[in-house]
Enzyme design. Sequence first.
Site, PDB file in Angstrom:
ATOM      1  CD  GLU A 185      47.019  71.000  53.238  1.00  0.00           C
ATOM      2  OE1 GLU A 185      48.257  70.923  53.312  1.00  0.00           O
ATOM      3  OE2 GLU A 185      46.425  72.054  52.956  1.00  0.00           O
TER       4      GLU A 185
ATOM      5  CE  LYS B 119      21.486  60.799  46.505  1.00  0.00           C
ATOM      6  NZ  LYS B 119      21.982  59.618  47.196  1.00  0.00           N
TER       7      LYS B 119
ATOM      8  CB  CYS C 225      22.011  57.663  42.400  1.00  0.00           C
ATOM      9  SG  CYS C 225      21.869  55.900  42.663  1.00  0.00           S
TER      10      CYS C 225
ATOM     11  CG  HIS D 236      49.256  73.964  51.396  1.00  0.00           C
ATOM     12  ND1 HIS D 236      48.546  73.805  52.575  1.00  0.00           N
ATOM     13  CD2 HIS D 236      49.642  75.264  51.353  1.00  0.00           C
ATOM     14  CE1 HIS D 236      48.530  74.964  53.215  1.00  0.00           C
ATOM     15  NE2 HIS D 236      49.182  75.863  52.506  1.00  0.00           N
TER      16      HIS D 236
ATOM     17  CE1 TYR E 295      21.506  56.467  50.028  1.00  0.00           C
ATOM     18  CE2 TYR E 295      21.254  54.446  51.264  1.00  0.00           C
ATOM     19  CZ  TYR E 295      21.233  55.117  50.064  1.00  0.00           C
ATOM     20  OH  TYR E 295      20.934  54.457  48.909  1.00  0.00           O
TER      21      TYR E 295
ATOM     22  CD  GLU F 103      21.834  60.602  50.423  1.00  0.00           C
ATOM     23  OE1 GLU F 103      23.007  60.272  50.221  1.00  0.00           O
ATOM     24  OE2 GLU F 103      20.892  60.134  49.746  1.00  0.00           O
TER      25      GLU F 103
ATOM     26  CB  CYS G 135      20.489  54.217  39.891  1.00  0.00           C
ATOM     27  SG  CYS G 135      21.856  55.332  39.685  1.00  0.00           S
TER      28      CYS G 135
HETATM   29  P1  FAD Z   1      16.893  48.939  40.224  1.00  0.00           P
HETATM   30  O1  FAD Z   1      17.808  49.999  39.798  1.00  0.00           O
HETATM   31  O2  FAD Z   1      15.931  49.168  41.306  1.00  0.00           O
HETATM   32  O3  FAD Z   1      16.221  48.339  38.948  1.00  0.00           O
HETATM   33  C1  FAD Z   1      15.235  47.350  39.000  1.00  0.00           C
HETATM   34  C2  FAD Z   1      14.302  47.541  37.832  1.00  0.00           C
HETATM   35  O4  FAD Z   1      13.475  46.384  37.701  1.00  0.00           O
HETATM   36  C3  FAD Z   1      13.357  48.722  38.000  1.00  0.00           C
HETATM   37  O5  FAD Z   1      13.461  49.577  36.897  1.00  0.00           O
HETATM   38  C4  FAD Z   1      11.957  48.071  38.073  1.00  0.00           C
HETATM   39  O6  FAD Z   1      10.963  48.872  37.460  1.00  0.00           O
HETATM   40  C5  FAD Z   1      12.192  46.785  37.314  1.00  0.00           C
HETATM   41  N1  FAD Z   1      11.272  45.701  37.661  1.00  0.00           N
HETATM   42  C6  FAD Z   1      10.890  45.293  38.888  1.00  0.00           C
HETATM   43  N2  FAD Z   1      10.116  44.199  38.779  1.00  0.00           N
HETATM   44  C7  FAD Z   1      10.005  43.917  37.456  1.00  0.00           C
HETATM   45  C8  FAD Z   1       9.348  42.902  36.727  1.00  0.00           C
HETATM   46  N3  FAD Z   1       8.659  41.929  37.327  1.00  0.00           N
HETATM   47  N4  FAD Z   1       9.428  42.925  35.370  1.00  0.00           N
HETATM   48  C9  FAD Z   1      10.137  43.884  34.720  1.00  0.00           C
HETATM   49  N5  FAD Z   1      10.786  44.866  35.377  1.00  0.00           N
HETATM   50  C10 FAD Z   1      10.720  44.870  36.738  1.00  0.00           C
HETATM   51  N6  FAD Z   1      23.014  54.065  45.278  1.00  0.00           N
HETATM   52  C11 FAD Z   1      24.246  54.616  45.139  1.00  0.00           C
HETATM   53  O7  FAD Z   1      25.194  53.904  44.789  1.00  0.00           O
HETATM   54  N7  FAD Z   1      24.460  55.951  45.383  1.00  0.00           N
HETATM   55  C12 FAD Z   1      23.444  56.778  45.750  1.00  0.00           C
HETATM   56  O8  FAD Z   1      23.663  57.981  45.950  1.00  0.00           O
HETATM   57  C13 FAD Z   1      22.141  56.246  45.865  1.00  0.00           C
HETATM   58  N8  FAD Z   1      21.107  57.028  46.183  1.00  0.00           N
HETATM   59  C14 FAD Z   1      19.855  56.511  46.253  1.00  0.00           C
HETATM   60  C15 FAD Z   1      18.796  57.348  46.570  1.00  0.00           C
HETATM   61  C16 FAD Z   1      17.520  56.844  46.656  1.00  0.00           C
HETATM   62  C17 FAD Z   1      16.381  57.778  46.984  1.00  0.00           C
HETATM   63  C18 FAD Z   1      17.282  55.462  46.435  1.00  0.00           C
HETATM   64  C19 FAD Z   1      15.892  54.893  46.525  1.00  0.00           C
HETATM   65  C20 FAD Z   1      18.332  54.609  46.118  1.00  0.00           C
HETATM   66  C21 FAD Z   1      19.630  55.130  46.028  1.00  0.00           C
HETATM   67  N9  FAD Z   1      20.718  54.309  45.723  1.00  0.00           N
HETATM   68  C22 FAD Z   1      21.968  54.852  45.635  1.00  0.00           C
HETATM   69  C23 FAD Z   1      20.558  52.843  45.560  1.00  0.00           C
HETATM   70  C24 FAD Z   1      20.521  52.455  44.082  1.00  0.00           C
HETATM   71  O9  FAD Z   1      19.537  53.200  43.412  1.00  0.00           O
HETATM   72  C25 FAD Z   1      20.247  50.968  43.965  1.00  0.00           C
HETATM   73  O10 FAD Z   1      21.170  50.253  44.739  1.00  0.00           O
HETATM   74  C26 FAD Z   1      20.342  50.481  42.520  1.00  0.00           C
HETATM   75  O11 FAD Z   1      19.438  51.173  41.693  1.00  0.00           O
HETATM   76  C27 FAD Z   1      20.065  48.975  42.457  1.00  0.00           C
HETATM   77  O12 FAD Z   1      20.088  48.541  41.133  1.00  0.00           O
HETATM   78  P2  FAD Z   1      19.283  47.240  40.700  1.00  0.00           P
HETATM   79  O13 FAD Z   1      19.670  46.967  39.298  1.00  0.00           O
HETATM   80  O14 FAD Z   1      19.448  46.182  41.706  1.00  0.00           O
HETATM   81  O15 FAD Z   1      17.750  47.642  40.783  1.00  0.00           O
END
Ligand code: FAD
Length: 451
Positions: free
Chosen positions: A439, A52, A49, A434, A179, A183, A44
Site C-alpha cells: 500500500e 534455486k 530458476c 490495507h 544476483y 541469492e 531454468c
Molecule cells: P537454457 O535454458 O540455458 O537452455 C539451453 C539448452 O541448450 C540447455 O539445456 C543445453 O543443455 C542445451 N545445449 C547447449 N548446447 C547444445 C548443443 N550443441 N546441442 C544440443 N543442446 C545444447 N532467470 C529468471 O528469469 N529468473 C530467475 O530467477 C533465474 N535464476 C537463475 C538462477 C541460476 C543459478 C541461473 C544459472 C540462471 C537463472 N536464470 C533466471 C536465467 C535463466 O535460467 C536463463 O536466462 C534461461 O534459462 C535462458 O534460456 P535459454 O533457452 O536461452 O537457454
Amino acid sequence: MSDFDYDLFVIGGGSGGVRAARVAAGEADAKVAIAEESRFGGTCVIRGCVPKKLMVFASGYGEMIADARAFGWDVGEGDFDWKSFQSKLSDELDRLEGVYQRLIDNSGVDRFDQRAIVKDAHTVELADGTTKSAKHILIATGGHPVRPDLENANLGIVSDDIFDLPKLPKTILIIGGGYIACEFAGVFNGLGVETTQYYRGAQILRGFDEEARGLIAEEMKTNGVDLHCGTDIIEMSEAEGGIRVKATNGTERVFDKVLFATGRVPNTKGMGLEDADVNLGRKGEIQVDEYSQTNVPSIYAIGDVTDRVNLTPVAIREGMAFVETVFKGNPTKPDHDLIPTAIFTQPEMGTIGIAEEDAEEPIEVYATSFKAMHSAFAGRTDRVMMKLIVSQESRKVLGCHIVAPNAGEMIQLAGIAIKMGATKEDFDRTVAVHPTMAEELVTMREPVRRT
Ligand code: FAD
C-alpha cells in the site's frame, strides 16, 4: 513440398528453444525438430530458476520457525536435512523434465536427445553423425558458468554443482556480487552454513538502484552473511579439511567449499558457427538483429546465447517473436524495454525501469523505508523499502524498486501499470489495500528529492 527435412531445427531444449519449437509446430504447422544434449527444460528448470527458488524456500524455514514462536506457536528448533530435501528436489526436476518432453512430443516436434552443431546455413549435424537439413535453424543453446582465470580454480564449484553436493558444507566462500552470488549467499546462510562472500566491486548487485543494493547488503550482513566488498581472491590451494584462500583483504582462511559465481558465457564453442560464418561477439555471444536473425539469413538465435537480457521470460518471448516473424508472416521484435524482475536475495528485491542514478531527465524520487507489520511483531529488525522514480515532465513512473518479502510478486503487478505508462498521479488515484506492505506504493505523497 519443401526440399528440406524440416522447416525448423532448434538446437537447445531450454526455455527459449522449447517454446519456439512447440509454437512453430503447434500454431504455425511447421515441421520442427529439436536437439538437447543434456536435459529438456535447460538451465531454468534443471540448474537455475527452479531449483534455486526451491532452495530459497527451504532456506527461509529457519526464520519462519523463529517467527512462529514469536506469534505464540510452541515449536522446537528442528534441523535441516539436506539429503531429504535433495531427493525431493531431484524427483521434482525429473517430473518437470518429463513435462517438457511430453509437451514437445505432444506438439508433434521430433525430439533428438543428443548434441547438435551447425554444419552450414541449412544443415545440422547430430552427435551420432547423422545430418538434418532445415530451412531455418534456431540456436537456443544458452550459457554456462565459468571459473576465473586463477590457478587451482577447479577446486571451486560453480552454480551447476550446488544441487548435486553430497552434503551441505559447514563453511562456504562465495565469490561474486551478481544476483546469483547474492541469492546463494542467502540460501546457504539460511540453511545454517557459515557463509562468507567476497566481491571485488564497491557494492553488490551492480546495475540496480543504489539505495536498494545498499539495503540488501546491510540486511544480508545482519542476517549473518560475512560480506566483504572490495575484496577478491588472490590464491587458492588444497588444505586439510578444505580449500585455503588468500584474499586481497589480507586474510588467509580455509573453507569447506568455494563457489565461483563470477559470470556466465554463451554456449557457442565447438558449434560450427565460425565455419558457417555466423558473427560472434567478444564473449562468444551470437550477434543478432532486432528480429533475432544472425548475419546468415537462415540462422536465428534467441535467449542467453545472444547475451541480451539473460532471463527465462525474455528467452521465451524472443522465441515467440521469432515464430511470429518467420512462420506467421508477422515481423515482431521482442520488447526489451521495462522488464520487471526479481532478485531472490534475503531480503528479496523486485525491480523495473531505471535506477535513480541512471535518470537522464529531471526526476522526483519517492521513497519510504519501514518495519513491516509481521517483522515488527516477530521482533525482527529488518526493514522494507519502496521507491518510485518519477519523470518531472511527463509524470510517468520510470522506475520502481521494492525490497521486501515477496517483492517479486509485487513487482509483477506494479510492472503492468508501469509498462502501460502509469503516472505518479495514477498510482495516487489507486486506493490502498490495507494493511499490506504494497500500500505504501500508492500512499507516498511528497518526494524525498528532486534531481
Ligand atoms: P537454457 O535454458 O540455458 O537452455 C539451453 C539448452 O541448450 C540447455 O539445456 C543445453 O543443455 C542445451 N545445449 C547447449 N548446447 C547444445 C548443443 N550443441 N546441442 C544440443 N543442446 C545444447 N532467470 C529468471 O528469469 N529468473 C530467475 O530467477 C533465474 N535464476 C537463475 C538462477 C541460476 C543459478 C541461473 C544459472 C540462471 C537463472 N536464470 C533466471 C536465467 C535463466 O535460467 C536463463 O536466462 C534461461 O534459462 C535462458 O534460456 P535459454 O533457452 O536461452 O537457454
